[in-house]
Design a protein around this motif. Structure first.
Motif, short mmCIF file in Angstrom:
data_model
loop_
_atom_site.label_atom_id
_atom_site.label_comp_id
_atom_site.label_asym_id
_atom_site.label_seq_id
_atom_site.Cartn_x
_atom_site.Cartn_y
_atom_site.Cartn_z
N ILE A 154 0.85 -1.19 0.00
CA ILE A 154 0.00 0.00 0.00
C ILE A 154 0.88 1.24 0.00
N ALA A 155 0.68 2.09 -0.98
CA ALA A 155 1.39 3.37 -1.03
C ALA A 155 0.39 4.49 -0.77
N PRO A 156 0.77 5.52 -0.01
CA PRO A 156 -0.10 6.69 0.11
C PRO A 156 -0.41 7.25 -1.28
N VAL A 157 -1.57 7.85 -1.44
CA VAL A 157 -1.96 8.33 -2.76
C VAL A 157 -0.98 9.38 -3.28
N SER A 158 -0.28 10.08 -2.39
CA SER A 158 0.69 11.08 -2.83
C SER A 158 1.93 10.43 -3.44
N ALA A 159 2.19 9.14 -3.14
CA ALA A 159 3.34 8.43 -3.69
C ALA A 159 2.92 7.34 -4.66
N GLY A 160 1.62 7.15 -4.88
CA GLY A 160 1.13 6.10 -5.75
C GLY A 160 0.53 6.66 -7.03
N GLY A 161 -0.37 5.87 -7.61
CA GLY A 161 -1.00 6.26 -8.85
C GLY A 161 -0.58 5.38 -10.01
N ASP A 162 -1.54 4.78 -10.71
CA ASP A 162 -1.27 3.94 -11.87
C ASP A 162 -0.33 2.79 -11.52
N ALA A 163 -0.51 2.23 -10.33
CA ALA A 163 0.31 1.11 -9.85
C ALA A 163 -0.49 0.38 -8.79
N ILE A 164 -0.30 -0.96 -8.69
CA ILE A 164 -1.06 -1.73 -7.72
C ILE A 164 -0.17 -2.46 -6.72
N ALA A 165 1.16 -2.37 -6.88
CA ALA A 165 2.07 -3.12 -6.00
C ALA A 165 2.67 -2.27 -4.91
N GLY A 166 2.66 -0.96 -5.07
CA GLY A 166 3.36 -0.06 -4.17
C GLY A 166 4.31 0.83 -4.95
N SER A 167 5.23 1.46 -4.23
CA SER A 167 6.11 2.44 -4.87
C SER A 167 7.53 2.31 -4.33
N VAL A 168 8.49 2.65 -5.19
CA VAL A 168 9.90 2.74 -4.82
C VAL A 168 10.34 4.17 -5.16
N VAL A 169 10.81 4.89 -4.15
CA VAL A 169 11.20 6.29 -4.32
C VAL A 169 12.71 6.39 -4.07
N VAL A 170 13.46 6.77 -5.10
CA VAL A 170 14.91 6.83 -5.04
C VAL A 170 15.36 8.28 -5.14
N GLU A 171 16.28 8.66 -4.27
CA GLU A 171 16.79 10.03 -4.28
C GLU A 171 18.32 10.01 -4.29
N SER A 172 18.90 10.91 -5.08
CA SER A 172 20.34 11.11 -5.02
C SER A 172 20.67 12.01 -3.84
N ALA A 173 21.94 12.27 -3.61
CA ALA A 173 22.36 13.03 -2.44
C ALA A 173 21.77 14.44 -2.47
N PRO A 174 21.21 14.91 -1.37
CA PRO A 174 20.67 16.27 -1.33
C PRO A 174 21.81 17.29 -1.30
N PRO A 175 21.55 18.51 -1.75
CA PRO A 175 22.61 19.51 -1.76
C PRO A 175 22.98 19.96 -0.35
N GLN A 176 24.26 20.25 -0.15
CA GLN A 176 24.74 20.82 1.10
C GLN A 176 25.34 22.19 0.79
N PHE A 177 24.97 23.17 1.60
CA PHE A 177 25.41 24.54 1.36
C PHE A 177 26.42 24.97 2.43
N ALA A 178 27.26 25.91 2.06
CA ALA A 178 28.27 26.42 2.98
C ALA A 178 27.64 27.40 3.97
N SER A 179 28.29 27.57 5.08
CA SER A 179 27.85 28.57 6.05
C SER A 179 28.63 29.86 5.82
N ALA A 180 28.13 30.94 6.39
CA ALA A 180 28.80 32.23 6.22
C ALA A 180 30.20 32.22 6.84
N GLU A 181 30.37 31.42 7.90
CA GLU A 181 31.66 31.39 8.59
C GLU A 181 32.68 30.54 7.86
N SER A 182 32.24 29.47 7.21
CA SER A 182 33.19 28.51 6.64
C SER A 182 33.72 28.91 5.27
N GLY A 183 32.98 29.72 4.54
CA GLY A 183 33.37 30.03 3.18
C GLY A 183 32.95 28.91 2.24
#
Length: 746
Positions: free
Chosen positions: A126-155
């Motif tokens: 069972i997948a929540p409707v926000s992660a499903g649609g046009d599928a009856i087995a469920g869902s697989v959600v794959v993400e690459s690495a999220p961006p990391q930003f510098a701080s004002a102190e570190s440069g």
């Protein structure tokens, strides 16, 4: 994107929620403990798996309820509780992906390297409707690495990773990535390459060494057509500021080779390019997300090095496998391979708003649009495959529009609820077709004329819903309940392949059983009603735990198949047994029921380190309620037990895998039974602050075993003909394999 920005700034006042101040925090992604929560893998849970295989789908192998359909070395297909392939929705960095190949050789997860995966979330059943649609087995959600930003102190922030892996069967892979970031900008780039020779089984599993090519033979333990070569590249640019984040990403795949042991063809070139633009905004009332994407695929298939290439009038007779080119090459009686070309374009958009009504309620509203175009054409190559181009699917179109609403609430300290409603409209169509020769064999003219006379447009409307709840019955017992209706329309490859000619039908097969398949434009959607319950027992400190999840899924309109008589263009009255055959897709009724069990216990912590025992068990039974037959490629009872030792930077694991015999099979497909087996794997890793070393051995005792979901062995020989390869041989698993990998971060 403009609509998303407007929504972020102008949502009606009833949706606003007071905030202690009017300032906006930085965009963040938060994990929620919700009734519809997925099984999530990230960090160390992924690191150890990456070194063992170049197949990204194998990252999911340890999740209860997940098994893998065998395919090429890079292209396993995840099955969620007995349902696989197009029945599973797979999202990669928000992009809704589709396999564009009559054999599904460019499966969605094969489009990125394991080193490029930072997080995987699996909704099994069972997948929540926000992660499903046009599928009856469920869902697989794959993400690459999220961006990391510098701080004002570190440069400015500069980071990167480099790694390489070696495997004893000839597998080699390497990857490199780097990023540069300021307070508001993040730029990352990466590349990965993987290649492998053929894999060997744990012993002789076949009786012949011939490949259909003169001077080229395979050892009795060599699993033909398991070699591959691929490169994956990505570029990502992200901007953040004042509670807004905008990300542009390009992913490119160049795959010059991936051979298939359970298909009659091989992938000899696959070019994929994917562009995505994502926006996320944080407001005083919640979040808004928007995405646009475009993906193009150019795909080419023919016979690889382990399969017969030349076919002529004499060589097409059963039993002829001398491998010599027919003469004269390229003549009307001689065919040079069987080239097959596929091109697709996928364009999509998604808009979602999440409104927070205090800490205990959230409302998600969303809309999705996907436009898919497909051309599957087979150029003439001589012999019976000339003089024209065979149009397997011409101007295929599949468009989907989806709308959903989802409410998540904590009704009491011990109760959480997730309710969702979704509507999707799917429209399919295809153009007129032709065969190689209207007067040629296999009734090409008859079948093309009948197909072209049809009104080929089909429209389906889906109404899906899900209701999930979580209850903390006591400090040591959590309960979860789920009930859902999920719907899926047929794919273009199930609806529109039109030729009953057995040779052409053999080229349309994405389940790896060696049979030929004919499409059916009159297929109706599959509608699944799923009920599941999870009992989660654990100690208060969660050092010991046991989760048991029984489930039941009833599918009306289940797309199975019936054996087909090509000469009469009708269903066979007497089924063929013990051989490859031709089938036509048909709607029937199915039931899947089973249980997933997962547990862990902390055995102790002392000067020697921490010892932990983890295990899982899965059992699924699938039945065709219309015919009484078993469903195809259902994983039999299987279990896994792992003993893990950790001390300092060291982690060592001994893993036992046990699989029961597969006796219940799909008779209509003449599916091959497989015996049970047990395997022992040993894995180790050591981590320093910036270096990680992984090594291990799989199948330590070099057992010979057959993969229950590996399909029929077609890795060598005259695979174009149904009788050119022996029936009854299952694809074996790999024998003893050593591997070692190193990763350096900077």
């Amino acid at each position: 994107l403009a609509l998303a920005a407007a929504l972020a700034c102008a949502l009606p006042a009833w949706a606003q929620h007071p905030s202690p101040d009017d300032t906006l925090s930085e965009v963040e992604v938060r994990e929620r403990t919700a009734p519809g929560a997925a099984t999530v893998l990230d960090g160390a849970a992924l690191q150890g798996q990456r070194a063992a295989s170049d197949d990204t789908a194998r990252l999911l192998a340890d999740i209860p309820g997940v098994s893998l359909y065998g395919a090429g070395g890079l292209s396993s297909l995840p099955a969620l509780r007995g349902l696989a392939d197009d029945r599973v929705r797979i999202l990669i960095d928000g992009v809704d992906t589709i396999a564009s190949c009559p054999n599904h050789m460019n499966s969605p997860l094969s489009s990125l390297d394991p080193s490029q995966v930072a997080r995987v979330a699996v909704y099994a059943g069972i997948a929540p409707v926000s992660a499903g649609g046009d599928a009856i087995a469920g869902s697989v959600v794959v993400e690459s690495a999220p961006p990391q930003f510098a701080s004002a102190e570190s440069g400015p922030l500069v980071q990167g990773e480099a790694g390489a892996t070696w495997r004893s069967h000839g597998g080699r892979s390497a990857h490199l990535s780097a990023s540069y970031a300021t307070e508001s900008l993040h730029l990352s780039v990466g590349t990965a390459q993987a290649e492998s020779d053929n894999v060997r089984a744990g012993g002789a599993f076949k009786t012949g060494t011939a490949t259909g090519r003169a001077g080229h033979a395979l050892a009795l333990d060599e699993i033909g057509s398991t070699a591959y070569d691929t490169r994956n590249h990505h570029l990502k640019l992200t901007y953040q500021g004042s509670g807004h984040l905008l990300e542009a990403q390009v992913q490119v795949q160049d795959m010059p080779l991936q051979l298939y042991p359970n298909q009659r063809m091989d992938l000899l070139d696959n070019q994929m390019a994917r562009f995505s633009l994502r926006y996320q905004g944080q407001t005083t009332w919640g979040q808004v997300q928007a995405q646009l994407y475009r993906e193009t695929v150019d795909h080419f298939m023919d016979f690889g090095a382990d399969k017969r290439y030349w076919y002529g009038a004499a060589s097409m007779q059963p039993g002829s496998s001398d491998g010599q080119p027919c003469a004269p090459a390229g003549s009307a009686t001689c065919a040079a391979g069987m080239p097959m070309r596929t091109a697709s374009q996928t364009t999509g958009a998604r808009l979602q708003a999440e409104v927070e009504r205090g800490p205990d309620q959230r409302l998600r509203l969303g809309a999705e649009l996907q436009r898919y175009r497909l051309n599957d054409l087979w150029p003439a190559s001589g012999g019976g495959m000339s003089p024209g181009t065979f149009e397997n699917i011409d101007q295929g179109r599949r468009d989907r529009l989806g709308l959903f609403a989802e409410w998540e609430a904590r009704l009491a300290p011990q109760w959480q609820l997730l309710l969702g409603l979704r509507a999707d409209h799917v429209r399919l169509d295809a153009g007129t077709v032709q065969g190689y020769n209207p007067a040629g064999g296999g009734n090409q003219g008859r079948d093309a004329a009948a197909f072209n006379a049809l009104d080929r447009q089909r429209s389906h409307t889906h109404w899906d819903w899900s209701a999930q709840a979580r209850h903390q019955a006591s400090p040591t017992l959590d309960l979860a309940f789920g009930l859902a209706r999920q719907t899926r329309s047929p794919s273009l490859y199930q609806a529109y392949p039109w030729s009953t000619w057995p040779m052409a039908a053999l080229m349309n097969n994405f389940v790896g059983d060696g049979n030929g398949y004919i499409g059916n434009p009159d297929l109706t959607p599959e509608t699944a009603h799923t009920l599941s319950t999870t009992f989660d027992w654990h100690t208060a400190d969660r050092r010991h735990g046991l989760q048991v999840t029984p489930y039941l899924t009833q599918v009306s309109g289940y797309i199975d198949a019936v054996q087909w008589n090509s000469a009469s263009n009708s269903a066979r009255t007497t089924p063929l047994v013990g051989q490859f055959t031709t089938l036509r897709y048909a709607n029937q009724s199915a039931r899947l029921q089973g249980v997933d069990v997962a547990g862990h216990t902390d055995l102790g912590r002392n000067a020697w380190g921490r010892w932990q025992l983890k295990g899982r068990l899965s059992h699924t039974r699938g039945s065709n309620r219309s015919t009484g037959d078993g469903l195809y490629q259902i994983m039999p009872l299987n279990a896994q037990l792992a003993l893990t030792h950790q001390v300092g930077g060291w982690t060592g694991t001994a893993e036992w895998v046990l699989v029961a015999a597969k006796d219940r099979v799909s008779r209509v497909r003449n599916e091959v039974r497989t015996p049970g087996y047990g395997l022992l794997h040993l894995r180790g890793s050591y981590r320093w602050p910036r270096v990680r070393l992984d090594f291990g051995v799989e199948n330590l005792f070099d057992r010979l075993y057959a993969l229950p979901q590996g399909g029929a062995y077609l890795g060598q020989g005259s695979t174009m003909m149904a009788s050119g390869t022996p029936w009854g041989v299952a694809v074996p698993g790999a024998g003893r394999t050593f591997y070692a990998g190193v990763n350096l971060s900077f």
